[in-house]
Motif scaffolding. Structure first.
Motif, PDB file in Angstrom:
ATOM      1  N   VAL A 273       2.566   9.467  -2.926  1.00 29.20           N
ATOM      2  CA  VAL A 273       3.714   9.035  -3.732  1.00 29.20           C
ATOM      3  C   VAL A 273       3.649   7.521  -3.918  1.00 29.20           C
ATOM      4  O   VAL A 273       3.826   6.995  -5.020  1.00 29.20           O
ATOM      5  CB  VAL A 273       5.039   9.454  -3.058  1.00 29.20           C
ATOM      6  N   ALA A 274       3.384   6.832  -2.822  1.00 31.44           N
ATOM      7  CA  ALA A 274       3.298   5.373  -2.912  1.00 31.44           C
ATOM      8  C   ALA A 274       2.094   4.956  -3.753  1.00 31.44           C
ATOM      9  O   ALA A 274       2.177   4.024  -4.555  1.00 31.44           O
ATOM     10  CB  ALA A 274       3.203   4.776  -1.506  1.00 31.44           C
ATOM     11  N   ALA A 275       0.975   5.684  -3.584  1.00 29.30           N
ATOM     12  CA  ALA A 275      -0.261   5.260  -4.227  1.00 29.30           C
ATOM     13  C   ALA A 275      -0.189   5.321  -5.745  1.00 29.30           C
ATOM     14  O   ALA A 275      -0.774   4.480  -6.424  1.00 29.30           O
ATOM     15  CB  ALA A 275      -1.420   6.121  -3.724  1.00 29.30           C
ATOM     16  N   VAL A 276       0.498   6.298  -6.279  1.00 28.34           N
ATOM     17  CA  VAL A 276       0.476   6.461  -7.733  1.00 28.34           C
ATOM     18  C   VAL A 276       1.556   5.645  -8.427  1.00 28.34           C
ATOM     19  O   VAL A 276       1.623   5.620  -9.644  1.00 28.34           O
ATOM     20  CB  VAL A 276       0.646   7.945  -8.134  1.00 28.34           C
ATOM     21  N   SER A 277       2.434   4.996  -7.669  1.00 28.24           N
ATOM     22  CA  SER A 277       3.606   4.384  -8.291  1.00 28.24           C
ATOM     23  C   SER A 277       3.421   2.888  -8.497  1.00 28.24           C
ATOM     24  O   SER A 277       2.726   2.216  -7.746  1.00 28.24           O
ATOM     25  CB  SER A 277       4.840   4.632  -7.428  1.00 28.24           C
ATOM     26  N   ASP A 278       4.066   2.372  -9.537  1.00 26.47           N
ATOM     27  CA  ASP A 278       4.100   0.936  -9.765  1.00 26.47           C
ATOM     28  C   ASP A 278       5.192   0.299  -8.921  1.00 26.47           C
ATOM     29  O   ASP A 278       5.178  -0.899  -8.668  1.00 26.47           O
ATOM     30  CB  ASP A 278       4.403   0.651 -11.242  1.00 26.47           C
ATOM     31  N   LEU A 279       6.172   1.106  -8.562  1.00 25.00           N
ATOM     32  CA  LEU A 279       7.344   0.591  -7.852  1.00 25.00           C
ATOM     33  C   LEU A 279       7.920   1.738  -7.045  1.00 25.00           C
ATOM     34  O   LEU A 279       7.983   2.868  -7.533  1.00 25.00           O
ATOM     35  CB  LEU A 279       8.372   0.086  -8.880  1.00 25.00           C
ATOM     36  N   VAL A 280       8.299   1.460  -5.814  1.00 28.93           N
ATOM     37  CA  VAL A 280       8.963   2.471  -4.990  1.00 28.93           C
ATOM     38  C   VAL A 280      10.402   2.034  -4.772  1.00 28.93           C
ATOM     39  O   VAL A 280      10.650   0.944  -4.259  1.00 28.93           O
ATOM     40  CB  VAL A 280       8.261   2.641  -3.627  1.00 28.93           C
ATOM     41  N   ILE A 281      11.335   2.888  -5.208  1.00 24.72           N
ATOM     42  CA  ILE A 281      12.749   2.582  -5.000  1.00 24.72           C
ATOM     43  C   ILE A 281      13.268   3.497  -3.902  1.00 24.72           C
ATOM     44  O   ILE A 281      13.207   4.725  -4.022  1.00 24.72           O
ATOM     45  CB  ILE A 281      13.572   2.804  -6.282  1.00 24.72           C
TER      46      ILE A 281
END
Lengths: 463, 510
Positions: A273-281
């Motif tokens: 989830v973290a790897a594919v995201s530009d931003l983690v909210i």
């Protein structure tokens, strides 16, 4: 802190490249290496992946050493030995025996056919169809599985590896409060409307709410990365949501179809989830828990982490408030989120992060401005009773008892006024109390409380 | 010699006439009871013998056969003792059969010849075919509630024998022994509504429940005052009308519960079974003898289920028949009975196992725990509650400052007025307005119609829910004495008063 683009390491051979069947000699663990590929070995990779208790790192280590076909044969014949980095003290023989038992009677080709036959995409690292967003991830799964109507950009497409689409992960606790589910749903819906792919884990609580919002808005297909197989609904209460997500978006997993959602898979899922995201909210999180795995994984990859502030008295906001105290960026609404996305994609954050956190209001992106929800369709002048009721609201959920006491109204007229406010979308009922909706948050509560200000609406305070 | 005496036995809450036939003949001395007596009934032999001897009457050294006719129905309990003793005296010629011909005898005998109270006297006397009845003195008031039957009371077998032999008079009924029946008049658990601080919405809901007979669900955290609110309800309900009082008394009498001095229960009963109650205790039943359960004991009154979520869900589902029909049908291998069970259901529940579910951020239950807890409360059951109120803990200010404004007496007056309006329309309360009469009985103003239409279009109200809201709105209009038409304010309050069920779905997404 460095951006994801800087960290990305090429880990894949061009498709069709023959992998060396001989084991590569001991590499340094810090650098990602290639895996051995042969033509038409997807079935064997998949069969290996379905061995009981095999994790992505072990699988990868095996395939870095020898081809999937050779590895599979070794498992079946009992001649396999674990790569040096993957040995545990004791239990190795048991593990290999378990694999051997699990491999008995399995036909890899049939496994693959069955998955493809039920509409599940099987993507091996190096395939053109392998999701482009995972290319460059050091711990990228050797094989991943997808289901759903969504269209993931493959590594072989012309855009790759530009990562054309913006992706934002919305994560948080499974035991979310109403505040958390509400904010997650709003963010999910509005980010989706702004063309951002909402990524989450499809767990209960914040995850489900974010996806619910994104699906409801229906603009951008969301992406769910799950711990079990893509065809294993978990938790069961998400069955309907799961179905709706499949009809518009994508469910992705590195666990083979039919894999049970075992506990150890979830932290691994969170790294993806973290790897594919530009931003983690992080919308709501306890001080410890799954959401913090995602945060750690994001920080390790240089992915920006932002948190939604919550009440300091709410245990469910404990983790998010602590993140903010530690210097995480603050997301209050979709405008904040879009500003951060724009900065990340322009490659402009990093050292500026601190100044962003401390400095003046972040500049809103054009998308955020165009997105900002306009004033609700409310008649220009409220009658006196409605105004009194509105003025009596706290900034958060307010009980009817409290409203009655503050306004001095009787139950009848207060109910009627509340009904009108609910009908016009300015107030909503929430677990035995009422709260003003975001559509009605033009002015801070304190101003509303005083005098007749509430009879007219100030111009929208977007800067 | 043969003699027969009238008596009655109890099935459920209804009496069945029984003829006690006593046959005395020469032969080896012995005493046999036939005709499906249960264990207590068969032991009558020993009680009757001791009572006769204690009363100075001889025991016949002959062969005695007692038949309880009709022999097909099971006879339970000791209520036939007196009839057997009198029959025996007739059969041995010591009492004139003609004197007791039109008289029935009910009562349990002590070894000293004293007469003891029998459960269900009211129902038993009601079932008699005789024109007169002798009952134990403590039950006399109860027996006299039945019209058309002359009832006499006696303290002992000796007294009965004296009178039927023409040697004495029935004891004066004014000499009723004090304390013979527990003083049920003073209900200790009832709380005056003036003691409830804050909770304006919940108090209004109580008033509406009392006036309209609407089932009420109180949901909220521990300490919010749910139980106290429920205990206020009896003080708001009007006294039972004569028919209701008779029905309720019959059930209580059959269950052997203490009755007030007058013999008639005029106050609505308030039953609060614990959540560990067995199905038989709650619904009624028993192996051979059907006893009324709590649902029947609450007839014409209040059934209060505290901690609804702790009741086994299977038990709660069984409440659906009584809630729908107002009766409960109990069938056993040897017995079958339909008992009245028309009660006002008041339930209190926590929103989740930790109880804090309603408060944002306070609940520490996992969603699955919450779900498991709420799964016991099925949608069809929750649907039966016309009123559902989210109760919160009153604030410190409410607890300390606010003076109590309305006493139960004031509210009860409004309730009684609303009930009489309802009776004028031909139904005991608005909760029982049939759907097809709603348009006639509770017409809506255009604004009220619009308001409901909006809710239905928004998917927030079902057709069944609509009817329920209209009934509650009717009650609200009656309480305000607002005339025949139901306006939007009443509809808005009715919607508000059922909105509390949303705390029971808290945390669910999608």
């Amino acid at each position: 802190m460095i951006g994801p683009a800087v960290l990305s390491v090429r880990a894949v051979l061009p498709s069709g490249t023959q992998g060396s069947p001989t084991p590569t000699p001991t590499p340094t663990p810090s650098t990602a290496r290639t895996i051995c590929r042969e033509p038409d070995d997807a079935a064997f990779v998949m069969a290996l992946c379905a061995l009981p208790g095999i994790g992505p790192a072990t699988l990868r280590a095996l395939l870095e050493r020898q081809s999937a076909r050779a590895c599979w044969d070794a498992v079946r014949s009992g001649t396999l030995s674990l790569p040096s980095g993957r040995r545990r003290v004791g239990g190795e023989q048991e593990r290999l025996a378990r694999w051997r038992a699990g491999a008995a009677g399995v036909d890899p080709a049939e496994l693959l056919d069955r998955a493809r036959g039920s509409g599940i995409g099987v993507h091996v690292l190096g395939d053109p169809s392998y999701p482009a967003m995972l290319v460059g991830e050091p711990s990228a799964p050797v094989v991943c599985f997808t289901a759903g109507a969504g269209d993931l950009e493959g590594a072989g497409s012309s855009h790759a590896p530009t990562n054309g689409q913006a992706r934002v992960a919305i994560v948080g606790t499974r035991s979310a409060t109403h505040y958390g589910t509400e904010v997650a749903a709003d963010l999910g819906a509005q980010l989706s409307e702004a063309g951002v792919c909402v990524v989450s884990g499809l767990a209960a609580g914040v995850d489900a709410a974010a996806h619910d919002g994104a699906i409801a808005s229906g603009v951008t297909p969301p992406l769910a990365i799950v711990g079990g197989g893509v065809d294993v609904v978990y938790p069961a209460r998400n069955r309907r949501l799961w179905g709706r997500l499949l009809s518009v978006g994508t469910v992705l997993s590195e666990a083979p179809p039919g894999a049970a959602p075992e506990r150890w898979r979830f932290p691994l899922r969170n790294r993806l989830v973290a790897a594919v995201s530009d931003l983690v909210i992080v919308v709501e999180a306890h001080r410890t828990g799954g959401a913090m795995y995602t945060v750690d994984a994001a920080l390790a990859r240089g992915v920006l982490v932002a948190a939604v502030p919550g009440s300091v008295r709410s245990p469910a906001s404990d983790g998010t408030n602590a993140l903010i105290a530690d210097g995480a960026l603050v997301v209050r609404d979709v405008g904040d989120a879009m500003a951060l996305v724009a900065l990340v994609r322009a490659g402009q954050y990093g050292d500026e992060r601190r100044s962003l956190a401390r400095g003046p209001q972040p500049r809103r992106s054009a998308a955020a401005q165009s997105l900002h929800v306009d004033a609700s369709p409310v008649e220009a002048s409220d009658d006196d009773v409605t105004a009194r009721v509105l003025a009596a609201f706290d900034s958060d959920a307010t009980r009817l008892e409290t409203l009655l006491a503050r306004t001095g109204l009787d139950l009848g007229s207060a109910s009627l006024a509340l009904d009108r406010l609910v009908a016009s979308g300015r107030v909503r009922r929430r677990s035995g109390a009422y709260e003003r909706t975001s559509a009605d948050r033009g002015q801070p509560a304190r101003q509303r409380r005083s005098g007749d200000a509430m009879t007219r609406r100030d111009p929208d305070p977007v800067d | 010699m043969l003699a027969s005496v009238h008596a009655a036995t109890l099935t459920g809450v209804e009496g069945r006439p029984v003829t006690v036939e006593v046959h005395v003949t020469t032969g080896l001395p012995g005493f046999t009871i036939v005709g499906l007596p249960d264990a207590a009934c068969r032991e009558a032999r020993d009680r009757v013998r001791a009572a006769l001897l204690s009363s100075g009457l001889a025991w016949p050294l002959q062969r005695v056969t007692v038949n309880l006719a009709p022999s097909g129905i099971r006879k339970a309990g000791a209520g036939l003792d007196l009839a057997i003793a009198v029959g025996l005296l007739c059969a041995t010629g010591r009492v004139d059969t003609a004197v007791v011909g039109d008289c029935a005898f009910l009562g349990e005998l002590g070894l000293d010849g004293s007469l003891r109270r029998v459960p269900g006297t009211l129902a038993l006397v009601d079932a008699l075919v005789a024109g007169a009845v002798v009952v134990p003195l403590p039950s006399l008031a109860e027996a006299r509630l039945v019209p058309g039957v002359r009832a006499f009371g006696a303290r002992s077998l000796a007294e009965v024998v004296d009178v039927v032999r023409g040697n004495g008079e029935w004891p004066d009924c004014s000499s009723l022994e004090p304390g013979s029946a527990a003083p049920a008049d003073a209900a200790p658990d009832v709380v005056d509504v003036a003691f409830v601080r804050g909770q304006r919405v919940a108090r209004r809901a109580l008033e509406v429940a009392a006036a309209g007979g609407h089932h009420l669900l109180l949901a909220g955290p521990p300490g919010a005052g749910k139980t106290m609110l429920a205990r206020c309800l009896p003080s708001l309900l009007p006294r039972l009308d004569p028919a209701e009082a008779l029905e309720t008394t019959k059930v209580h009498s059959a269950a052997g519960l203490p009755l007030p001095r007058t013999g008639l229960l005029e106050k609505p009963p308030f039953r609060a079974p614990h959540h560990s109650s067995s199905p038989v205790a709650l619904l009624g039943g028993g192996a051979s003898l059907v006893r009324p359960g709590e649902v029947s004991l609450a007839t014409n009154g209040v059934l209060f289920l505290d901690e609804l979520g702790e009741f086994p869900s299977s038990l709660l589902e069984t409440l659906r028949q009584p809630l729908e029909d107002g009766t409960i049908c109990i069938a056993r291998a040897h017995a079958r009975a339909t008992l009245p069970a028309r009660f006002l259901l008041v339930a209190a529940t926590n929103p989740c196992p930790c109880g804090e579910g309603g408060e944002p951020g306070a609940c520490r239950c996992s969603p699955s725990m919450r779900e498991r807890y709420l799964r016991r409360l099925s949608a069809p059951l929750l649907d039966r509650f016309d009123l559902a109120v989210a109760v919160r803990r009153p604030s410190a200010r409410e607890l300390l400052d606010q003076p109590s404004d309305e006493t139960s007496a004031i509210v009860a007056e409004r309730v009684a007025a609303a009930r009489s309006l309802s009776r004028a329309r031909g139904m005991s309360c608005s909760a029982r307005i049939p759907s097809h009469r709603l348009d006639e009985v509770a017409p809506l103003t255009p604004t009220a119609r619009h308001l409901l239409g909006e809710r239905i279009r928004a998917g927030a109200l079902s057709a069944r829910g609509l009817d329920r809201v209209r009934r509650v709105a009717r009650t609200l209009a009656d309480l305000d004495d607002a005339g025949d038409v139901v306006d939007d304010e009443h509809v808005a309050v009715a919607l508000e008063l059922r909105a509390g069920r949303d705390v029971l779905s808290s945390g669910r997404v999608a």
